[in-house]
Design a protein around this motif. Structure first.
Motif, PDB file in Angstrom:
ATOM      1  N   PHE A   9     -14.515   0.764 -10.010  1.00 16.03           N
ATOM      2  CA  PHE A   9     -13.211   0.232  -9.651  1.00 16.03           C
ATOM      3  C   PHE A   9     -12.406  -0.092 -10.895  1.00 16.03           C
ATOM      4  O   PHE A   9     -11.196   0.058 -10.921  1.00 16.03           O
ATOM      5  CB  PHE A   9     -13.369  -1.025  -8.793  1.00 16.03           C
ATOM      6  CG  PHE A   9     -13.879  -0.731  -7.401  1.00 16.03           C
ATOM      7  CD1 PHE A   9     -13.868   0.557  -6.902  1.00 16.03           C
ATOM      8  CD2 PHE A   9     -14.382  -1.754  -6.606  1.00 16.03           C
ATOM      9  CE1 PHE A   9     -14.336   0.831  -5.623  1.00 16.03           C
ATOM     10  CE2 PHE A   9     -14.856  -1.486  -5.338  1.00 16.03           C
ATOM     11  CZ  PHE A   9     -14.836  -0.190  -4.837  1.00 16.03           C
ATOM     12  N   THR A  14      -7.976  -1.095  -9.032  1.00 17.36           N
ATOM     13  CA  THR A  14      -8.505  -1.813  -7.880  1.00 17.36           C
ATOM     14  C   THR A  14      -8.009  -1.162  -6.598  1.00 17.36           C
ATOM     15  O   THR A  14      -6.807  -1.180  -6.320  1.00 17.36           O
ATOM     16  CB  THR A  14      -8.045  -3.282  -7.906  1.00 17.36           C
ATOM     17  OG1 THR A  14      -8.405  -3.861  -9.163  1.00 17.36           O
ATOM     18  CG2 THR A  14      -8.683  -4.056  -6.772  1.00 17.36           C
ATOM     19  N   GLU A  18      -9.687  -3.027  -1.312  1.00 18.76           N
ATOM     20  CA  GLU A  18     -10.545  -4.063  -1.888  1.00 18.76           C
ATOM     21  C   GLU A  18      -9.758  -5.188  -2.551  1.00 18.76           C
ATOM     22  O   GLU A  18     -10.333  -6.197  -2.962  1.00 18.76           O
ATOM     23  CB  GLU A  18     -11.485  -3.443  -2.920  1.00 18.76           C
ATOM     24  CG  GLU A  18     -12.359  -2.323  -2.372  1.00 18.76           C
ATOM     25  CD  GLU A  18     -13.364  -2.836  -1.357  1.00 18.76           C
ATOM     26  OE1 GLU A  18     -13.749  -4.019  -1.440  1.00 18.76           O
ATOM     27  OE2 GLU A  18     -13.773  -2.056  -0.471  1.00 18.76           O
ATOM     28  N   ARG A  47      -6.892  -9.120   2.813  1.00 15.62           N
ATOM     29  CA  ARG A  47      -7.633  -8.076   2.109  1.00 15.62           C
ATOM     30  C   ARG A  47      -7.949  -6.968   3.100  1.00 15.62           C
ATOM     31  O   ARG A  47      -8.505  -7.233   4.179  1.00 15.62           O
ATOM     32  CB  ARG A  47      -8.927  -8.616   1.506  1.00 15.62           C
ATOM     33  CG  ARG A  47      -9.680  -7.546   0.670  1.00 15.62           C
ATOM     34  CD  ARG A  47     -11.100  -7.938   0.300  1.00 15.62           C
ATOM     35  NE  ARG A  47     -11.145  -9.172  -0.452  1.00 15.62           N
ATOM     36  CZ  ARG A  47     -11.929 -10.199  -0.147  1.00 15.62           C
ATOM     37  NH1 ARG A  47     -12.699 -10.143   0.942  1.00 15.62           N
ATOM     38  NH2 ARG A  47     -11.932 -11.286  -0.874  1.00 15.62           N
ATOM     39  N   GLY A  48      -7.587  -5.755   2.728  1.00 13.65           N
ATOM     40  CA  GLY A  48      -7.867  -4.617   3.598  1.00 13.65           C
ATOM     41  C   GLY A  48      -7.241  -4.748   4.970  1.00 13.65           C
ATOM     42  O   GLY A  48      -7.820  -4.283   5.962  1.00 13.65           O
TER      43      GLY A  48
END
Length: 554
Positions: A9, A14, A18, A47-48
């Motif tokens: 990553f 990033t 994630e 997140r996500g």
């Protein structure tokens, strides 16, 4: 050559799936971060696509809320009565954000500007997170033929947000989350697959950057050096990175704005990479390649031999500026490299006055170096090589006189000169010590993925020059690897020079590594040490100055 690493990553950026994002919205008493105050903070952590948590609180602005603001937001003096102050709320909010999250806001300059101003006001360190602005991104994604404007309410309605913005912090933050997700979906995986891509999606890369983007296609994700080459194979630019793939890719994005690079790219026809075992090896190889190739688009390191020193000649000679460091076996001494050639004369004056008395530097012929007596010569050499106390005591007493007389500008000028002396003497002391060591092998803990995330990085240095490096997994004994390193790089000894003359930049990279946390000496031929009193640190000037203060009643 170590085994090729898998892409991580860190190498690629990033991935958005994630990335932790905190979408924040503020309500305030006005629009000026310096004069107005926060009345409400609302934030959503995602997140996500999943909501991880929410943060909402009123804040006591400790001042009346203007009537028109109360009418717009519904937040009045009565609403915030009894609410915590920003001094209580802001640490809680920063804890909610956490160390890894990026901040997102609609018109981020407004919200982040208020948060940074309040952090400074509360003496809190601002964590400087990545910041995404949905207003700037929306202007790129949603054209005026699609939406009449880019206000949050307009965009929320356009994307079908589940929450309607109403000038309340949490509601607006929730609506901004939906707008953000719509922007990411519109950009698609080719437009923004990482947090870094999203951060620059509102800026346009230059046409030449898009045309040359293919040069980064096959770059590996290892430490190393990269060279941009023209059609004839001549080197145009040299750089280094601990992650070649991620670094080279930035040259073809809107984040690269350096004029020298943008002027170089049209001539670049190919890219050559040199894979290295460690980032330290890569940094050294970059310096050596720049000195060897002298690429036209590099600005620094083209002449590693060029440096400025203050030199005390052998007994019978005085202080003068010098371009080369020479052997000190004849009783001479150096401090440097200096930050500027213009520092030599003021430093000469400081040392001469400290040892030979005030005015000694003025009495000497500027065209010639003052010739001190043997006693003065030894004291000057001691001040340059072993013990700064005589110079610091002199500087501290003069500083006290300036301060007591209210001559603060003169005091500051003298303080900077004394710090320049300490910096130059400290640099020379470190270089002198390392240049005298025939072989030094040291180890420090490493978490590199290529050795399973746990092991040792070994570094070999000969007379201040890089000799070799390797990574050792934790399960293996590092001593055989150290013995192998001891047999490599023997030719570096032929290039050794006093005080690492001609390669001091390389030596200072190695010193930074050797002085790092957790470093252990594995093998040392000769002695690597500096004089016990050679503490050329800024804090010692402060201590000496404090000692000149007069106690009350004296």
């Amino acid at each position: 050559m170590p085994a090729r690493r898998q892409l991580s990553f860190e190498d690629l950026g990033t991935p958005l799936a994630e990335a932790t994002l905190v979408v924040v919205d503020l309500e305030t008493t006005g629009t000026d971060p310096a004069a107005d105050a926060i009345t409400e903070i609302g934030a959503v952590k995602v997140r996500g696509g999943e909501v991880l948590g929410e943060f909402r609180t009123f804040v006591d602005p400790e001042r009346p809320i203007p009537a028109y603001i109360a009418s717009l937001t519904g937040i009045s003096d009565a609403t915030v009565r009894g609410a915590p102050s920003i001094r209580t709320v802001l640490p809680m909010f920063l804890d909610f954000v956490g160390p890894e999250a990026a901040l997102v806001a609609h018109n981020a300059r407004f919200d982040i500007g208020f948060l940074r101003a309040r952090a400074a006001e509360c003496a809190l360190e601002w964590p400087a997170p990545t910041v995404l602005d949905t207003l700037a991104l929306a202007r790129t994604v949603f054209r005026r033929d699609e939406v009449r404007d880019h206000k949050l309410s307009t965009l929320a309605a356009h994307v079908g947000a589940a929450v309607t913005p109403d000038h309340r912090a949490l509601s607006d933050a929730r609506a901004t989350v939906d707008v953000l997700h719509a922007i990411i979906a519109r950009l698609g995986p080719t437009g923004a697959s990482t947090l870094e891509d999203l951060g620059t999606a509102h800026r346009r890369a230059k046409p030449v950057q898009l045309r040359k983007k293919h040069l980064a296609a096959d770059v590996p994700s290892v430490p190393g050096v990269y060279q941009f080459l023209d059609a004839h194979g001549s080197v145009l630019y040299v750089g280094t990175s601990r992650n070649l793939r991620s670094r080279v890719r930035t040259y073809f994005t809107a984040s690269e704005t350096r004029r020298a690079i943008l002027d170089m790219l049209p001539r670049a026809e190919s890219l050559r990479v040199i894979e290295c075992a460690t980032a330290t090896e890569a940094a050294v190889r970059e310096l050596r390649l720049i000195a060897q190739e002298k690429p036209p688009s590099n600005r620094r390191g083209l002449r590693p031999e060029a440096a400025h020193w203050l030199r005390l000649g052998p007994t019978g000679e005085g202080l003068r500026g010098a371009r080369l460091a020479r052997t000190e076996a004849d009783g001479s001494a150096h401090i440097g490299p200096l930050a500027s050639r213009h520092d030599a004369q003021p430093l000469r004056g400081l040392l001469t006055d400290a040892v030979m008395g005030r005015g000694a530097a003025l009495e000497a012929d500027p065209a010639r170096s003052a010739a001190p007596s043997s006693g003065h010569h030894e004291r000057l050499r001691r001040a340059m090589v072993a013990d700064p106390r005589e110079v610091l005591d002199h500087a501290a007493s003069r500083l006290r006189a300036h301060v007591d007389a209210g001559r603060y500008e003169e005091a500051e000028k003298l303080r900077r000169l004394a710090l320049a002396y300490l910096d130059a003497a400290r640099r020379a002391s470190r270089l002198r010590a390392l240049a005298e060591v025939p072989l030094l092998i040291a180890a420090r803990p490493s978490t590199e993925a290529v050795i399973g995330g746990r092991g040792w990085e070994l570094l070999a240095v000969r007379y201040g020059r890089f000799s070799g490096t390797t990574l050792v997994p934790a399960a293996k004994d590092p001593l055989p690897f150290a013995r192998s390193l001891a047999m490599t790089g023997t030719g570096e000894a032929e290039l050794a020079a006093p005080l690492c003359q001609g390669y001091h930049q390389e030596a200072e990279i190695l010193l930074g590594w050797l002085e790092g946390e957790g470093v252990r000496t594995v093998l040392c031929e000769g002695s690597w040490q500096v004089p016990a009193r050679a503490r050329f640190e800024a804090e010692h000037l402060s201590r000496r100055f404090a000692m000149t203060s007069t106690a009350p009643g004296e």
